[in-house]
Write an enzyme that holds these catalytic residues in place. Structure first.
Site, mmCIF file in Angstrom:
data_model
loop_
_atom_site.group_PDB
_atom_site.id
_atom_site.type_symbol
_atom_site.label_atom_id
_atom_site.label_comp_id
_atom_site.label_asym_id
_atom_site.label_seq_id
_atom_site.Cartn_x
_atom_site.Cartn_y
_atom_site.Cartn_z
ATOM 1 N N LYS A 68 0.711 -1.185 -0.162
ATOM 2 C CA LYS A 68 0.103 -0.038 -0.290
ATOM 3 C C LYS A 68 1.037 0.985 0.286
ATOM 4 C CE LYS A 68 -3.474 -2.453 2.237
ATOM 5 N NZ LYS A 68 -4.669 -2.220 0.784
ATOM 6 N N GLY A 89 -3.235 -15.150 -2.508
ATOM 7 C CA GLY A 89 -4.353 -15.667 -2.795
ATOM 8 C C GLY A 89 -5.245 -14.301 -1.681
ATOM 9 N N ARG A 97 -5.700 -4.226 -7.954
ATOM 10 C CA ARG A 97 -5.524 -2.674 -7.314
ATOM 11 C C ARG A 97 -5.136 -2.510 -6.850
ATOM 12 N NH1 ARG A 97 -10.895 -4.868 -5.781
ATOM 13 N NH2 ARG A 97 -10.950 -5.256 -3.291
ATOM 14 N N HIS A 132 -13.765 -20.623 4.333
ATOM 15 C CA HIS A 132 -12.365 -21.269 4.637
ATOM 16 C C HIS A 132 -13.428 -23.240 4.536
ATOM 17 C CE1 HIS A 132 -10.426 -19.104 6.951
ATOM 18 N NE2 HIS A 132 -11.728 -18.160 7.864
ATOM 19 N N ILE A 134 -14.140 -26.124 5.717
ATOM 20 C CA ILE A 134 -15.560 -26.200 5.893
ATOM 21 C C ILE A 134 -16.556 -25.181 4.638
ATOM 22 C CG2 ILE A 134 -15.984 -24.932 7.584
ATOM 23 C CD1 ILE A 134 -17.320 -26.989 9.426
ATOM 24 N N TYR A 136 -15.925 -24.631 1.901
ATOM 25 C CA TYR A 136 -15.500 -25.203 0.453
ATOM 26 C C TYR A 136 -15.843 -26.846 -0.197
ATOM 27 C CZ TYR A 136 -12.775 -20.841 0.904
ATOM 28 O OH TYR A 136 -12.356 -18.978 0.870
ATOM 29 N N ASP A 162 -7.902 -27.174 1.889
ATOM 30 C CA ASP A 162 -7.203 -26.321 2.234
ATOM 31 C C ASP A 162 -5.786 -27.196 1.253
ATOM 32 O OD1 ASP A 162 -8.632 -23.752 3.008
ATOM 33 O OD2 ASP A 162 -7.193 -24.749 5.292
#
Length: 401
Positions: A68, A89, A97, A132, A134, A136, A162
């Site tokens: 930033k 990620g 952006r 998170h 669970i 997915y 994950d």
């Protein structure tokens, strides 16, 4: 200079710091010999663990850059220009952006493999939604397959989504894209690794079995989900467990013989008798301790093994003989996998501490400006705490910014 060993020696990877599957994927690449430079943010990340114990950052090097700040993105692009792979990620659109999206990076390095790790993917109705592991694995049908049919689905830590459906698919994609980029006429590209896609892909065999009528679409009713009495876990007299996987006839025969229930053996082919068979197997296992049953089945083809804890696993005789676990800096952890006959992989260093390698990376990658202080505007300085908090909310599979 970074130590190079393993089949990916010479490959340079830039990892934009995150949590969960992205760092694990980058760890795998580092295990295999890649020079992974992790770009950490000022103030650290969202994972509530001492960086010295974050094994997913082993074998990497770390620099701290503020994306930033006025010149933060340009410094990342200086690294990108000299890299083969970038892993990020963030939520879809965030990298763009920040000025380090695929177009920005490919303008500097057309051969770059740009790996994107998210839960929902880069597009779709939920692409910008937090989530998170669970969630997915829930929508892919994977979670619904696991656990007792009379209870709620069992949560398999964050291994299925994950790491299996996310990290490892990202690694596969990155390596395939890297191969393409290095062929004559090849170019870099974006790898969209979504945990929902990878986890769904893992269920391919089960979908085939459902279509063939060989799998019921409910848990605890099938050969591989605990519905079968000779494929499951059983409690021993000391409150521990043994795992049984005696699927094939010859293994089953050995199993019932050593367990001492030969008189129940013919129930194998009659599902209507599986309940009684399960009770017989359970009753026998409750007569001895886990250690005693381990001794009975050790070295046989009964396909029975003790269920070990994380602390017990490294001491199992077979895993110890293969050095499946290693000790680095006083931390017991899994050794690199898989194994290579000509280019063996190794853990070259412990977890990278944020910013500890800035000078070395600046020298090795020939990016002298990397070590110079970043430039922030007054407004950026005033909002730093707020924006850092925003980047850490929600998902970890596509952090906001």
């Amino acid at each position: 200079m970074a130590v190079t060993a393993g089949p990916l020696a010479g490959v340079r990877v830039v990892e934009l710091a995150g949590i969960g599957p992205g760092p694990f994927a980058a760890m795998v690449l580092a295990d295999l010999g890649a020079d992974v430079v992790r770009v950490d943010r000022p103030g650290g990340g969202a994972l509530a663990i001492d960086p010295a114990y974050d094994v997913t950052n082993r074998g990497k090097r770390s620099v701290v850059l503020d994306l930033k700040s006025a010149d933060g993105p340009s410094r990342v692009l200086d690294l990108v220009e000299r890299a083969d792979v970038l892993i990020e990620g963030f939520r879809p659109g965030v990298a763009e952006r920040l000025g380090v999206g695929p177009a920005d990076c490919h303008a500097r390095n057309p051969k770059l493999v740009y790996g994107r790790m998210t839960g929902w993917g880069q597009e779709g109705p939920l692409a910008h939604t937090a989530g998170h592991d669970i969630a997915y694995i829930a929508v892919t049908g994977a979670l619904g397959m696991i656990g007792d049919p009379d209870g709620p689905p069992a949560v398999p830590a964050n291994l299925v989504g994950d790491y299996a459906g996310g990290s490892l698919y990202l690694v596969i994609g990155v390596l395939a894209a890297l191969q393409h980029a290095r062929t004559p006429g090849g170019a870099g590209q974006v790898v969209d690794a979504a945990i929902v896609d990878g986890t769904a892909h893992l269920t391919a065999m089960i979908h085939g079995m459902v279509a063939a009528g060989g799998w019921q679409d409910r848990r605890g009713a099938n050969l591989l989900d605990g519905g079968c009495p000779f494929y499951g876990t059983y409690e021993t007299s000391d409150g521990r467990y043994m795992a049984v996987g005696a699927l094939e006839q010859q293994f089953y025969d050995t199993f019932v013989e050593l367990l001492g229930i030969e008189d129940q053996a013919d129930a194998r082919k009659d599902p209507s008798r599986w309940g009684a068979l399960r009770e017989a197997v359970a009753a026998r296992f409750r007569t001895r301790t886990r250690a005693e049953w381990t001794e009975v089945f050790e070295g046989t083809d009964a396909c029975v093994a003790p269920v070990l804890s994380l602390r017990e696993a490294p001491h199992h005789p077979h895993l110890a003989a293969r050095a499946t676990f290693t000790d680095v800096g006083g931390i017991t952890q899994p050794a690199p996998a898989p194994r290579f006959s000509a280019t063996p992989a190794a853990v070259t260093a412990g977890p990278a501490l944020p910013g500890a390698d800035t000078a070395a990376v600046a020298r090795d990658w020939d990016v002298p400006g990397l070590a110079e202080p970043t430039t922030r505007t007054t407004a950026q300085t005033a909002t730093q705490a707020t924006t850092q908090a925003a980047t850490r909310t929600g998902t970890g599979r596509g952090e906001g910014a």
